[in-house]
Design a protein around this motif. Structure first.
Motif, short mmCIF file in Angstrom:
data_model
loop_
_atom_site.label_atom_id
_atom_site.label_comp_id
_atom_site.label_asym_id
_atom_site.label_seq_id
_atom_site.Cartn_x
_atom_site.Cartn_y
_atom_site.Cartn_z
N ASP A 11 30.80 104.54 87.72
CA ASP A 11 30.80 103.20 88.27
C ASP A 11 29.92 102.76 89.43
O ASP A 11 30.08 103.55 90.38
CB ASP A 11 32.18 102.66 88.72
N GLU A 187 31.61 95.77 83.58
CA GLU A 187 32.74 96.37 84.66
C GLU A 187 34.05 95.37 84.66
O GLU A 187 35.19 95.96 84.69
CB GLU A 187 32.18 96.34 85.93
N ASP A 209 37.51 90.84 89.86
CA ASP A 209 37.49 92.03 90.64
C ASP A 209 36.48 91.75 91.53
O ASP A 209 35.26 91.52 91.44
CB ASP A 209 36.95 93.11 89.46
N THR A 370 37.86 99.59 88.30
CA THR A 370 36.81 99.69 87.38
C THR A 370 36.65 101.12 86.61
O THR A 370 36.61 101.56 85.41
CB THR A 370 35.32 99.22 87.90
MG LIG Z 1 32.95 97.30 91.30
#
Ligand SMILES: [Mg+2]
Ligand SMILES: Nc1ncnc2c1ncn2[C@@H]1O[C@H](COP(=O)(O)OP(=O)(O)OP(=O)(O)O)[C@@H](O)[C@H]1O
Length: 419
Positions: A11, A187, A209, A370
């Motif tokens: 990520d 994501e 998020d 994520t």
């Molecule tokens: Mg992030």
């Protein structure tokens, strides 16, 4: 994608790069075997703007994860975000040649292929084609048409596309760190995988998020992805507001935000005094917690309002019975869910990734929603994570980037190797 035993996920966030190595533990739970985290570098608003710096940050995180799990990472599933991501729903129709025989898996694969076809400019690339629902002879929607009778089959898909240059930069950056890209996953969809409950997905929910510089939104309705968006505002805006108004260094503003911050201010905070670092002749100064939280409240409300506008624009604000599920590092700001409920008039909760084993104290925070979702994608493959409840997907894949570039890379070798 083939189901694999041990996988890696990267990520590349705007505040941290997280590399996770995981496998399928006992039962269906994901087990995390190693974690490597490095401060992000070379990213602006969720998109790479300096490949060298970003590559170095990825290399450091990869090395740490390799040391933690004692394996070499050869390839990984990578998350993507940023304002260049767009999405749309698309319909496809096919004729079933012989209406006396039941609709087959093959027919379903054909209609999904047709519903996954859109014309996009050459500077854009399809990242996901997610099935939404089917109609046999244009009647009420059905969750699975296989075995039914009819001469015409319709399907709707949610198609996510991204800018080719942003995708290439991300790929080059990860490859530059010595890791091949197995797959690229949006994501917000990865976060949804690790924090949403099945019932929320069925009744309608938006996962929000809120990271360092982007707020990624994914709406689920009747079990499938209905809308995705990425807003260029998040936690770093809160920090910058504090630093600007209080005239203090960013590091101090960041620390104060995480330790004393809240998304609302009340009278009880008036008597609480907080020391912060200062510029100028004095090395520190004292402010009330109420003042800090008033600054944070204004920006928190703005972020939530923008989420509300996006949900309203897409037509889902009144339809998502389960409301919003907040995750990402900035969702840890005290009182954010309560403020969200008050501003948007829908239920809200803060979620951290759950349902996995190993190293949970290290990564059991919303910041890792994520990364853990990406590990799930890598383990189960796109088809299984994307499929609506109760559906068995045909062997032909359809939630795949057009051209299968990443799939070809994936077939080159194993994901990990003992060190
Ligand atoms: Mg992030
Ligand atoms: N306790 C806390 N209270 C408020 N904010 C917090 C807290 N802990 C972390 N944050 C904020 O979370 C943000 C980082 O979140 P996260 O790790 O999800 O971002 P990222 O994935 O690197 O970024 P992005 O998703 O935008 O690319 C930072 O802005 C940080 O200040």
């Amino acid at each position: 994608m083939k189901r694999r035993s041990t996988v890696a996920a990267i990520d590349v966030g705007s505040t941290k790069v997280a590399v996770l190595v995981g496998d399928q533990g006992d039962g269906d739970a994901v087990r995390i075997l190693g974690v490597g985290v490095a401060p992000a570098s070379g990213l602006s608003r969720g998109v790479i703007d300096n490949i060298q710096s970003a590559r170095e940050a990825v290399s450091i995180a990869v090395e740490k994860a390799e040391q933690a799990c004692g394996m070499r990472i050869l390839s990984a599933v990578v998350g993507i975000s940023g304002a260049h991501i767009t999405s749309q729903n698309n319909r496809g129709i096919i004729a079933v040649p012989d209406r006396t025989r039941p609709i087959t898996l093959d027919d379903r694969a054909r209609v999904l292929e047709s519903a996954g076809q859109i014309s996009i400019p050459t500077n854009r690339q399809v990242l996901h084609v997610l099935p939404r629902g089917y109609w046999v002879e244009g009647t009420d929607p059905v969750s699975d048409p296989v075995g039914m009778f009819g001469g015409r089959l319709d399907a709707e898909t949610h198609i996510v596309t991204g800018a080719v240059s942003a995708i290439q930069n991300l790929t080059k950056c990860v490859e530059g760190a010595g890791v091949q890209v197995d797959d690229i996953i949006l994501e917000s969809i990865a976060s949804a995988t690790s924090v949403l409950h099945e019932q929320e997905r069925m009744q309608g929910v938006a996962v929000v998020d809120i990271g360092g510089s982007t707020t990624a939104v994914a709406v689920y309705d009747e079990g499938t992805v209905a809308h995705t968006a990425c807003l260029p505002i998040a936690g770093s805006h809160l920090t910058h507001d504090l630093a600007r108004v209080l005239r203090c260094p960013w590091e101090s503003a960041e620390e104060v935000k995480c330790k004393y911050g809240a998304a609302y201010a009340d009278e009880s905070m008036e008597s609480q005094l907080v020391d912060i670092q200062a510029f100028g002749t004095q090395s520190s100064k004292t402010v009330t917690r109420k003042h800090i939280c008033e600054i944070l409240q204004a920006r928190s409300e703005e972020i939530l309002e923008m989420v509300g506008v996006e949900l309203k624009r897409a037509g889902y604000l009144d339809r998502i019975a389960a409301g919003i599920v907040l995750t990402g590092g900035s969702s840890q700001l005290a009182g954010l869910a309560e403020v969200a409920e008050a501003r948007l008039g829908i239920p809200a909760r803060v979620a951290k990734p759950g349902g996995y084993g190993g190293l949970s104290d290290l990564i059991g925070t919303p910041s890792f929603a994520t990364s853990i979702g990406l590990v799930e994608y890598a383990l189960k493959g796109r088809e299984r994570v994307a499929e609506p409840a109760g559906m068995q997907m045909p062997s032909l894949h359809f939630d795949a980037p057009v051209g299968g570039f990443f799939r070809r890379i994936a077939s080159i070798g194993r994901a990990l190797m003992p060190q």
